[in-house]
Design an enzyme around this catalytic site. Structure first.
Site, mmCIF file in Angstrom:
data_model
loop_
_atom_site.group_PDB
_atom_site.id
_atom_site.type_symbol
_atom_site.label_atom_id
_atom_site.label_comp_id
_atom_site.label_asym_id
_atom_site.label_seq_id
_atom_site.Cartn_x
_atom_site.Cartn_y
_atom_site.Cartn_z
ATOM 1 N N GLU A 202 -0.557 -9.313 -1.194
ATOM 2 C CA GLU A 202 -1.998 -9.554 -1.015
ATOM 3 C C GLU A 202 -2.738 -9.430 -2.347
ATOM 4 O OE1 GLU A 202 -2.164 -6.629 2.208
ATOM 5 O OE2 GLU A 202 -3.088 -8.197 3.411
ATOM 6 N N GLU B 139 4.429 -5.805 7.021
ATOM 7 C CA GLU B 139 3.608 -4.843 7.758
ATOM 8 C C GLU B 139 3.944 -4.783 9.243
ATOM 9 O OE1 GLU B 139 2.590 -6.789 5.379
ATOM 10 O OE2 GLU B 139 0.919 -5.927 4.260
ATOM 11 N N ALA C 32 0.874 -1.178 0.000
ATOM 12 C CA ALA C 32 0.000 0.000 0.000
ATOM 13 C C ALA C 32 0.910 1.227 0.000
ATOM 14 C CB ALA C 32 -0.873 -0.023 1.251
ATOM 15 N N GLY D 31 0.668 -5.186 0.707
ATOM 16 C CA GLY D 31 -0.514 -5.143 -0.168
ATOM 17 C C GLY D 31 -0.208 -5.679 -1.552
HETATM 18 N N1 T1G Z 1 4.657 3.457 0.209
HETATM 19 C C1 T1G Z 1 5.120 4.689 -0.096
HETATM 20 N N2 T1G Z 1 6.407 4.966 -0.424
HETATM 21 C C2 T1G Z 1 7.256 3.920 -0.422
HETATM 22 C C3 T1G Z 1 6.853 2.600 -0.115
HETATM 23 C C4 T1G Z 1 5.486 2.391 0.215
HETATM 24 N N3 T1G Z 1 5.010 1.185 0.475
HETATM 25 N N4 T1G Z 1 7.954 1.800 -0.209
HETATM 26 C C5 T1G Z 1 8.977 2.576 -0.560
HETATM 27 N N5 T1G Z 1 8.580 3.853 -0.683
HETATM 28 C C6 T1G Z 1 9.400 4.989 -1.098
HETATM 29 C C7 T1G Z 1 10.504 5.282 -0.096
HETATM 30 O O1 T1G Z 1 10.042 6.128 0.931
HETATM 31 C C8 T1G Z 1 11.536 5.954 -0.980
HETATM 32 O O2 T1G Z 1 11.085 7.283 -1.188
HETATM 33 C C9 T1G Z 1 11.387 5.217 -2.307
HETATM 34 O O3 T1G Z 1 10.066 4.636 -2.291
HETATM 35 C C10 T1G Z 1 12.406 4.128 -2.482
HETATM 36 O O4 T1G Z 1 12.334 3.318 -1.302
HETATM 37 C C11 T1G Z 1 -2.799 -2.997 3.305
HETATM 38 C C12 T1G Z 1 -1.082 -1.915 5.051
HETATM 39 C C13 T1G Z 1 10.268 -1.884 -1.687
HETATM 40 C C14 T1G Z 1 12.200 -3.036 -0.592
HETATM 41 O O5 T1G Z 1 6.391 -2.100 3.947
HETATM 42 O O6 T1G Z 1 10.610 -2.206 1.924
HETATM 43 O O7 T1G Z 1 0.862 -2.793 2.256
HETATM 44 O O8 T1G Z 1 13.088 8.477 -0.204
HETATM 45 O O9 T1G Z 1 14.710 3.701 -0.578
HETATM 46 O O10 T1G Z 1 15.967 0.409 -1.038
HETATM 47 O O11 T1G Z 1 -1.661 -4.901 3.983
HETATM 48 O O12 T1G Z 1 11.126 0.493 -0.214
HETATM 49 O O13 T1G Z 1 12.932 8.071 -2.681
HETATM 50 O O14 T1G Z 1 11.376 9.698 -1.571
HETATM 51 O O15 T1G Z 1 13.313 1.831 0.413
HETATM 52 O O16 T1G Z 1 15.008 -0.058 -3.386
HETATM 53 C C15 T1G Z 1 3.886 -2.710 3.064
HETATM 54 C C16 T1G Z 1 8.187 -0.856 2.147
HETATM 55 C C17 T1G Z 1 3.193 -1.394 3.127
HETATM 56 C C18 T1G Z 1 7.425 -2.141 1.817
HETATM 57 C C19 T1G Z 1 12.556 -1.009 -1.997
HETATM 58 N N6 T1G Z 1 5.078 -2.620 2.237
HETATM 59 N N7 T1G Z 1 9.235 -0.590 1.166
HETATM 60 O O17 T1G Z 1 13.753 -0.689 -1.313
HETATM 61 O O18 T1G Z 1 14.076 1.722 -2.014
HETATM 62 S S1 T1G Z 1 1.789 -1.438 4.209
HETATM 63 C C20 T1G Z 1 6.264 -2.277 2.767
HETATM 64 C C21 T1G Z 1 10.401 -1.279 1.184
HETATM 65 C C22 T1G Z 1 0.705 -2.458 3.396
HETATM 66 C C23 T1G Z 1 -1.470 -3.673 3.356
HETATM 67 C C24 T1G Z 1 -0.460 -2.963 4.197
HETATM 68 C C25 T1G Z 1 11.446 -0.809 0.217
HETATM 69 C C26 T1G Z 1 11.602 -1.709 -1.021
HETATM 70 P P1 T1G Z 1 12.179 8.462 -1.432
HETATM 71 P P2 T1G Z 1 13.669 2.653 -0.751
HETATM 72 P P3 T1G Z 1 14.806 0.326 -1.967
#
Ligand code: T1G
Length: 667
Positions: free
Chosen positions: A104, A124, A62, A101
């Site tokens: 999912e 999450e 998400a 997500g």
């Molecule tokens: N939402 C918004 N921005 C995100 C994002 C996300 N999910 N993931 C990364 N970014 C932004 C981050 O802030 C950065 O921004 C840029 O993308 C690059 O990220 C309903 C509730 C995918 C492994 O927890 O683990 O789904 O600094 O530096 O090293 O059940 O990003 O460039 O402006 O980390 O290549 C669940 C979180 C969400 C994954 C890539 N998903 N992301 O790593 O790049 S909650 C996560 C990561 C959810 C549902 C639930 C990593 C990555 P900026 P980065 P990276």
């Protein structure tokens, strides 16, 4: 730019997601997916649907930046429901990281194909949340209860190969032929028809839940999310009808989402990434090439620092003054690697490989061709200035000269060279090969490319690097002293070390001020004159109580370094206290919080006022990654906001602490 582009290949409708950088499920992606599926279902010529992503990764979750904001676009759960109940088979083509997500979404598709390098997970829990898109109910129906419980509770992704073994994906594509292989696979799936995950039975044994709780009780102390995730797994096991389990998941998700822990951990997700950015510096600034690193000092810090580079295949020349110390230091590095190998973290070949790029030396001259030299010698300005003066005459032009000093003036050190623009602070935290924080201290004359290179090399060796300005103790240790001073004062007013430490460990810190003092060593910086007793530490050192290192400090320690209150230490403290003619009184835990934690927040405001940190969230990053501040509280500055400036200022005024103007202005 369209976030989801539909296209046709024969009877397959392809939905391509393009929402850089990680294809997060922002509202316009959800709308595009929902609209695209509507088109597919309405078109009799379409027999199957393929969901694929452009860019670096499949949907990575998400859009966290949307949380807490007014809802926009299609509801995520409705989109998921439509995909799962589609009358035509839907295939997800996965590369990069299918997370949260994103996974999912793949789970409501009927079939899944991935490239070998793909990773799949539900992280999450690291955001203080749980998979709120049905992940806790669908994973047990695909990979079984045990694997599902482990995935949701730890939040670690699994490889595509493991996913294939567990049945999370149905096929592997070629690493560079995902689109073609997925299309062919989608065509095969037309004949199979839809396979809604919701109709599959939950398999496996629920005993895993209690096992995980028992194994992780210490690690999960204070956290809400791991337990909420496991309650959802229990609901999946208890409810054959997925809708009953989904109801539990929804309730648990909403509770976490509205709680302070998730807000804190989401704050830290962005804070950690923000810390890597240096305001005012061009994003594309040319970095210096770091091929070989020199480390001066083979003690605990020098050895640990060296391991950070060796573990990433960067050759290190380590210099000591005496052969015996050099041999000991190299021996400790080898021992550490062999211990890690025994735990399966490295192979023997890898250990030999890392030791093979370590060059021990007794001469600073051997650092002449190093691109980065890090000094980790005795914490004395005279010693450091002498070393940097010598390096100035030895190191090649353009070499970065870094000091691992934990609080000394980097500008003064830089002034002992003819190249202050190449001097920077790299403050590692002990043990340097373990602790993630790296304070990068920007001197007045530190060149922009030196700063940017140091931040980049910090990330490369797995550190979370934070820029700090030159001041006594930089960010972390400067605030630490604002905790230690009142803690010592509280001892004089009648509190015991155990009471003060307990308040801090119950708050979530790994240890309190006095446990930390014992760990570091009470004799650090002691004048070694047992007749000169000006502080409680002097009194304890005079009695030969140096801390964990010799089994007794503020506490007594057994051979496993387990602490117990010490009657002798308490007597020494009481004797010293009684000379201070301060009346002994009962001190409440709340007063300990106000007197030791609030001044840290206050100091954070002063650090920002003086420009010694770029932003408040950087200070949070320092305390979480350098001192173990509980991430579910979001760092001192985030926590201070939760406490409220008014409440903090009132308490600081009451305790006679000078309040930072910017903090008072916020009250
Ligand atoms: N939402 C918004 N921005 C995100 C994002 C996300 N999910 N993931 C990364 N970014 C932004 C981050 O802030 C950065 O921004 C840029 O993308 C690059 O990220 C309903 C509730 C995918 C492994 O927890 O683990 O789904 O600094 O530096 O090293 O059940 O990003 O460039 O402006 O980390 O290549 C669940 C979180 C969400 C994954 C890539 N998903 N992301 O790593 O790049 S909650 C996560 C990561 C959810 C549902 C639930 C990593 C990555 P900026 P980065 P990276």
């Amino acid at each position: 730019m369209q976030s989801v582009t539909p296209s046709r290949d024969g009877e397959i409708l392809i939905l391509t997601v393009n929402n850089p950088p990680v294809n997060a499920l922002s509202w316009h992606v959800r709308d595009g997916l929902g609209d695209g599926l509507d088109v597919a279902l309405a078109d009799d010529g379409v027999k199957g649907v393929l969901l694929i992503c452009d860019g670096q990764t499949f949907i990575a979750g998400a859009d966290i930046s949307e949380f807490g904001k007014p809802a926009q676009g299609r509801n995520f759960l409705d989109v998921l429901d439509a995909f799962e109940k589609a009358s035509k088979p839907v295939v997800a083509a996965i590369h990069g990281t299918a997370l949260g997500g994103g996974l999912e979404t793949a789970l409501v598709c009927h079939y899944r194909i991935a490239v070998p390098s793909a990773k799949l997970g539900v992280p999450e829990v690291k955001l203080g949340l749980l998979p709120g898109g049905g992940g806790t109910q669908r994973l047990p129906r695909v990979v079984g209860i045990e694997q599902a419980a482990i995935m949701v509770a730890h939040g670690e992704p699994i490889s595509a190969a493991k996913a294939l073994d567990f049945g999370l994906i149905d096929a592997l594509a070629g690493e560079t032929t995902l689109a073609a292989d997925a299309l062919a696979f989608a065509k095969e799936c037309v004949a199979k028809g839809p396979r809604p995950t919701r109709d599959r039975p939950v398999t496996g044994e629920i005993a895993i839940v209690e096992k995980l709780k028992a194994e992780n009780a210490r690690k999960w102390k204070g956290f809400e999310a791991p337990y909420a995730n496991l309650r959802c797994i229990e609901a999946a096991a208890a409810n054959a009808n997925i809708d009953d389990g989904l109801k539990v998941e929804r309730e648990e998700f909403v509770k976490l989402m509205s709680g302070s822990q998730s807000a804190a951990q989401r704050h830290m997700f962005f804070a950690e990434r923000q810390a890597a950015k240096i305001d005012g510096l061009a994003k594309d600034i040319a970095l210096r090439d770091i091929k070989r690193v020199g480390v001066i000092g083979a003690g605990t810090m020098g050895g640990g620092i060296s391991m950070n580079f060796l573990s990433k295949g960067i050759p290190v020349t380590i210099v000591e003054m005496a052969q015996e110390n050099l041999d000991r230091g190299v021996g400790v590095i080898r021992k550490n690697y062999e211990n890690s190998a025994a735990k399966g973290r490295f192979t023997t070949e890898q250990v030999e490989g890392m030791m093979g790029i370590l060059t021990p030396s007794l001469s600073l001259d051997d650092l002449a061709d190093c691109d980065l030299v890090i000094e980790a010698v005795y914490e004395s300005m005279d010693v450091k200035k002498d070393v940097f003066g010598k390096l100035d005459g030895i190191c090649k032009a353009g070499a970065i000269l870094a000091s691992n000093t934990s609080y000394l003036d980097v500008d003064e050190i830089a002034a002992s060279t003819s190249r202050p623009q190449d001097v920077v602070g790299m403050h590692f935290f002990s043990p340097a090969n373990v602790m993630k924080l790296l304070e990068v201290v920007r001197g007045e004359k530190t060149a922009d490319d030196v700063l940017a290179t140091t931040m980049a090399i910090g990330k490369k060796i797995g550190k979370v690097a934070v820029v700090a300005g030159v001041c006594h103790g930089f960010i972390g240790n400067r605030m630490l002293s604002q905790r230690q001073i009142p803690a010592n004062q509280l001892l004089m007013e009648g509190a015991t070390p155990a009471q003060i430490d307990k308040v801090h460990t119950e708050f979530g810190m790994p240890m309190g001020p006095f446990q930390m003092s014992d760990l570091a060593g009470l004799d650090i910086g002691w004048h070694r004159d047992p007749t000169r007793i000006e502080t409680v530490r002097d009194a304890l050192c005079a009695a030969g109580r140096f801390g964990q290192k010799n089994g007794k400090g503020f506490y007594d320690y057994d051979e496993k370094r387990v602490a117990t209150p010490s009657a002798e230490a308490l007597a020494i403290i009481e004797e010293f206290r009684s000379k201070s003619n301060l009346a002994k009184r009962d001190i409440t835990d709340q007063e300990i919080i106000e007197r030791t934690l609030y001044p840290m927040v206050n100091e954070g405001y002063l650090i920002l006022e003086e420009g010694k940190a770029q932003r408040a969230s950087d200070i949070d990053v320092v305390w979480i990654y350098g001192y173990g501040w509980p991430i579910y509280r979001g760092g001192p500055m985030f926590w201070g906001d939760l406490e409220g400036a008014k409440k903090i200022v009132e308490a600081l005024d009451r305790h006679g602490v000078k309040v930072a103007d910017s903090l008072r202005a916020k009250a």
